[in-house]
Design a protein around this motif. Structure first.
Motif, PDB file in Angstrom:
ATOM      1  N   ILE A 104      97.315  -6.670   5.662  1.00 25.82           N
ATOM      2  CA  ILE A 104      96.715  -7.936   5.262  1.00 25.82           C
ATOM      3  C   ILE A 104      95.197  -7.832   5.348  1.00 25.82           C
ATOM      4  CG2 ILE A 104      96.902  -8.924   7.589  1.00 25.82           C
ATOM      5  CD1 ILE A 104      97.588 -11.621   6.191  1.00 25.82           C
ATOM      6  N   GLY A 105      94.525  -8.383   4.371  1.00 23.63           N
ATOM      7  CA  GLY A 105      93.069  -8.351   4.358  1.00 23.63           C
ATOM      8  C   GLY A 105      92.531  -9.522   3.573  1.00 23.63           C
ATOM      9  N   GLY A 106      91.227  -9.677   3.595  1.00 19.72           N
ATOM     10  CA  GLY A 106      90.602 -10.722   2.814  1.00 19.72           C
ATOM     11  C   GLY A 106      90.657 -10.413   1.323  1.00 19.72           C
ATOM     12  N   ARG A 107      90.528 -11.465   0.531  1.00 21.29           N
ATOM     13  CA  ARG A 107      90.573 -11.302  -0.923  1.00 21.29           C
ATOM     14  C   ARG A 107      89.473 -10.362  -1.398  1.00 21.29           C
ATOM     15  NH1 ARG A 107      87.869 -14.633  -4.909  1.00 21.29           N
ATOM     16  NH2 ARG A 107      87.046 -15.709  -3.099  1.00 21.29           N
ATOM     17  N   GLN A 108      88.262 -10.531  -0.852  1.00 19.59           N
ATOM     18  CA  GLN A 108      87.150  -9.685  -1.266  1.00 19.59           C
ATOM     19  C   GLN A 108      86.078  -9.687  -0.190  1.00 19.59           C
ATOM     20  OE1 GLN A 108      86.080 -11.593  -4.962  1.00 19.59           O
ATOM     21  NE2 GLN A 108      84.599 -12.934  -3.980  1.00 19.59           N
ATOM     22  N   ALA A 109      85.151  -8.739  -0.291  1.00 19.78           N
ATOM     23  CA  ALA A 109      84.035  -8.648   0.643  1.00 19.78           C
ATOM     24  C   ALA A 109      82.804  -9.283   0.022  1.00 19.78           C
ATOM     25  CB  ALA A 109      83.753  -7.184   0.987  1.00 19.78           C
ATOM     26  N   ILE A 110      81.982  -9.924   0.844  1.00 21.63           N
ATOM     27  CA  ILE A 110      80.831 -10.647   0.311  1.00 21.63           C
ATOM     28  C   ILE A 110      79.731  -9.717  -0.179  1.00 21.63           C
ATOM     29  CG2 ILE A 110      81.258 -12.730   1.655  1.00 21.63           C
ATOM     30  CD1 ILE A 110      79.084 -11.824   3.595  1.00 21.63           C
ATOM     31  N   ASP A 111      79.797  -8.422   0.119  1.00 23.49           N
ATOM     32  CA  ASP A 111      78.775  -7.505  -0.387  1.00 23.49           C
ATOM     33  C   ASP A 111      79.193  -6.838  -1.692  1.00 23.49           C
ATOM     34  OD1 ASP A 111      80.770  -5.952   0.705  1.00 23.49           O
ATOM     35  OD2 ASP A 111      79.407  -4.493   1.616  1.00 23.49           O
ATOM     36  N   GLY A 112      80.391  -7.181  -2.202  1.00 22.92           N
ATOM     37  CA  GLY A 112      80.832  -6.573  -3.447  1.00 22.92           C
ATOM     38  C   GLY A 112      81.498  -7.556  -4.396  1.00 22.92           C
ATOM     39  N   ASP A 113      82.309  -8.450  -3.834  1.00 26.52           N
ATOM     40  CA  ASP A 113      83.002  -9.485  -4.624  1.00 26.52           C
ATOM     41  C   ASP A 113      83.859  -8.909  -5.747  1.00 26.52           C
ATOM     42  OD1 ASP A 113      81.874 -11.393  -3.032  1.00 26.52           O
ATOM     43  OD2 ASP A 113      80.414 -12.100  -4.481  1.00 26.52           O
ATOM     44  N   THR A 114      84.482  -7.749  -5.514  1.00 25.77           N
ATOM     45  CA  THR A 114      85.309  -7.161  -6.574  1.00 25.77           C
ATOM     46  C   THR A 114      86.771  -7.574  -6.471  1.00 25.77           C
ATOM     47  OG1 THR A 114      85.839  -5.155  -5.312  1.00 25.77           O
ATOM     48  CG2 THR A 114      83.801  -5.134  -6.629  1.00 25.77           C
ATOM     49  N   ALA A 115      87.255  -7.853  -5.257  1.00 21.62           N
ATOM     50  CA  ALA A 115      88.669  -8.189  -5.027  1.00 21.62           C
ATOM     51  C   ALA A 115      89.601  -7.081  -5.510  1.00 21.62           C
ATOM     52  CB  ALA A 115      89.030  -9.521  -5.679  1.00 21.62           C
ATOM     53  N   GLN A 116      89.138  -5.826  -5.442  1.00 18.41           N
ATOM     54  CA  GLN A 116      89.919  -4.705  -5.957  1.00 18.41           C
ATOM     55  C   GLN A 116      90.601  -3.876  -4.871  1.00 18.41           C
ATOM     56  OE1 GLN A 116      87.060  -2.524  -8.267  1.00 18.41           O
ATOM     57  NE2 GLN A 116      87.112  -3.958  -9.978  1.00 18.41           N
ATOM     58  N   VAL A 117      90.020  -3.834  -3.677  1.00 18.84           N
ATOM     59  CA  VAL A 117      90.502  -2.878  -2.680  1.00 18.84           C
ATOM     60  C   VAL A 117      91.936  -3.167  -2.241  1.00 18.84           C
ATOM     61  CG1 VAL A 117      90.170  -2.001  -0.329  1.00 18.84           C
ATOM     62  CG2 VAL A 117      88.209  -2.236  -1.862  1.00 18.84           C
ATOM     63  N   GLY A 118      92.256  -4.430  -1.932  1.00 22.32           N
ATOM     64  CA  GLY A 118      93.620  -4.751  -1.504  1.00 22.32           C
ATOM     65  C   GLY A 118      94.670  -4.343  -2.524  1.00 22.32           C
ATOM     66  N   PRO A 119      94.552  -4.802  -3.776  1.00 23.73           N
ATOM     67  CA  PRO A 119      95.526  -4.388  -4.789  1.00 23.73           C
ATOM     68  C   PRO A 119      95.574  -2.879  -5.010  1.00 23.73           C
ATOM     69  CG  PRO A 119      94.364  -6.350  -5.516  1.00 23.73           C
ATOM     70  CD  PRO A 119      93.672  -5.887  -4.270  1.00 23.73           C
ATOM     71  N   GLN A 120      94.436  -2.197  -4.926  1.00 17.90           N
ATOM     72  CA  GLN A 120      94.441  -0.749  -5.103  1.00 17.90           C
ATOM     73  C   GLN A 120      95.163  -0.050  -3.952  1.00 17.90           C
ATOM     74  OE1 GLN A 120      90.375   0.478  -5.689  1.00 17.90           O
ATOM     75  NE2 GLN A 120      90.322  -0.239  -7.818  1.00 17.90           N
ATOM     76  N   VAL A 121      94.991  -0.569  -2.734  1.00 22.53           N
ATOM     77  CA  VAL A 121      95.726  -0.004  -1.592  1.00 22.53           C
ATOM     78  C   VAL A 121      97.226  -0.173  -1.807  1.00 22.53           C
ATOM     79  CG1 VAL A 121      96.250  -0.331   0.869  1.00 22.53           C
ATOM     80  CG2 VAL A 121      93.865  -0.247   0.094  1.00 22.53           C
ATOM     81  N   ALA A 122      97.635  -1.356  -2.252  1.00 26.33           N
ATOM     82  CA  ALA A 122      99.057  -1.598  -2.508  1.00 26.33           C
ATOM     83  C   ALA A 122      99.596  -0.635  -3.560  1.00 26.33           C
ATOM     84  CB  ALA A 122      99.271  -3.041  -2.968  1.00 26.33           C
ATOM     85  N   GLN A 123      98.825  -0.432  -4.618  1.00 27.70           N
ATOM     86  CA  GLN A 123      99.275   0.465  -5.681  1.00 27.70           C
ATOM     87  C   GLN A 123      99.401   1.902  -5.178  1.00 27.70           C
ATOM     88  OE1 GLN A 123      97.563   3.032  -7.536  1.00 27.70           O
ATOM     89  NE2 GLN A 123      99.349   3.294  -8.868  1.00 27.70           N
ATOM     90  N   LYS A 124      98.437   2.343  -4.392  1.00 32.28           N
ATOM     91  CA  LYS A 124      98.472   3.726  -3.900  1.00 32.28           C
ATOM     92  C   LYS A 124      99.607   3.948  -2.900  1.00 32.28           C
ATOM     93  CE  LYS A 124      93.643   4.908  -4.714  1.00 32.28           C
ATOM     94  NZ  LYS A 124      93.375   3.813  -5.666  1.00 32.28           N
ATOM     95  N   VAL A 174     101.630  -5.846   1.011  1.00 32.58           N
ATOM     96  CA  VAL A 174     100.181  -5.993   1.152  1.00 32.58           C
ATOM     97  C   VAL A 174      99.816  -7.409   0.724  1.00 32.58           C
ATOM     98  CG1 VAL A 174      97.908  -5.202   0.385  1.00 32.58           C
ATOM     99  CG2 VAL A 174      99.757  -3.541   0.728  1.00 32.58           C
ATOM    100  N   ILE A 175      99.059  -8.111   1.575  1.00 35.61           N
ATOM    101  CA  ILE A 175      98.687  -9.501   1.314  1.00 35.61           C
ATOM    102  C   ILE A 175      97.170  -9.614   1.361  1.00 35.61           C
ATOM    103  CG2 ILE A 175      98.917 -11.892   2.089  1.00 35.61           C
ATOM    104  CD1 ILE A 175     101.477 -10.999   3.586  1.00 35.61           C
ATOM    105  N   THR A 176      96.572 -10.293   0.361  1.00 32.67           N
ATOM    106  CA  THR A 176      95.144 -10.603   0.424  1.00 32.67           C
ATOM    107  C   THR A 176      94.972 -12.112   0.514  1.00 32.67           C
ATOM    108  OG1 THR A 176      94.947 -10.521  -2.003  1.00 32.67           O
ATOM    109  CG2 THR A 176      94.428  -8.527  -0.778  1.00 32.67           C
ATOM    110  N   VAL A 177      94.053 -12.536   1.373  1.00 30.46           N
ATOM    111  CA  VAL A 177      93.941 -13.932   1.809  1.00 30.46           C
ATOM    112  C   VAL A 177      92.631 -14.549   1.325  1.00 30.46           C
ATOM    113  CG1 VAL A 177      93.882 -15.439   3.840  1.00 30.46           C
ATOM    114  CG2 VAL A 177      95.342 -13.412   3.833  1.00 30.46           C
TER     115      VAL A 177
END
Length: 233
Positions: free
Chosen positions: A120-140, A180-183
């Protein structure tokens, strides 16, 4: 059921308090000029993990972060709120990693941790705002994923029930474990640091932070193995 939960957390520059030195001449963030903080939406995710721990006796919560040695402070802040352990993923080779490289490193670390029920992690980080890392981790990892979560309602019979935000409303979904959950940042705020846990864990360190042998408090790491924040590189 007892759950093994890993919280993805990131130490980020506090972009909400920018000044004249916040940007470099090259147009990038001047991280040295900004205080480092626990990524806000990752704190929302940590709160959901801690609630699941309370609802499911025997569960554990670990903080996984990737960054320079100073990022170990994020793990301590998690311990102060009720997390059980943490892992710091650090190497000079990670400097400047994009979301693809970051998600690969985090997914590899999760595989090494092993037998994880919920990431579980946040939807995105404030220094990037991509919201990509969580879904990419789930896919990998080849895992189910639920994004834009507002609340993890329960975990029962090998399934997580999650309330998530969609355009025009909310929906409740079920996802088989592992997941994997993003919040979202609109989820419940994280609880404050607990004074007793601060006193218990204030000397938790990564190997590179450890005091030299023979100096004050070095004996604690033999007596209390839980103070050794694990380093993966």
């Amino acid at each position: 059921m007892a759950l093994k939960i890993v919280v993805l957390a990131k130490q980020v520059p506090d972009t909400r308090n920018v000044g004249k030195d916040a940007m470099t001449a090259e147009g990038t963030v001047n991280r040295a000029a900004l205080p480092a903080i626990f990524n806000p939406e990752d704190l929302n995710a940590l709160e959901q993990a801690l609630r699941l721990k309370e609802q499911n006796p025997g569960s554990t919560v670990g903080i996984l972060t990737m960054g320079p040695p100073r990022a170990g402070e994020i793990i301590r802040q998690g311990l102060y709120r009720g997390a059980d352990t943490g892992w710091l993923l650090t190497d000079r080779l990670f400097a400047g990693a994009d979301t693809l490289a970051t998600s690969y490193a985090l997914a590899t670390a999760i595989k090494k941790i092993g037998d994880v029920d919920i990431v579980i992690g946040g939807r995105q980080a404030i220094d990037g705002d991509t919201a990509q890392v969580g879904p990419q981790v789930a896919q990998k990892l080849g895992l189910n994923q639920v994004t834009y979560a507002e609340e993890v309602l329960s975990v029962k019979d090998g399934k997580a029930t999650i309330k998530r935000v969609i355009d025009g409303g909310v929906e409740t979904v079920e996802a088989p474990l592992p997941v994997v959950i993003t919040v979202n940042g609109s989820a419940a705020p994280c609880r404050p640091q607990n004074a007793k846990l601060v006193m218990k864990n204030k000397r938790a360190t990564c190997p590179m932070e450890r005091p030299a042998e023979g100096t004050a408090y070095d004996y604690l790491y033999n007596e209390r193995p839980e103070l050794s924040v694990r380093r993966a590189s």
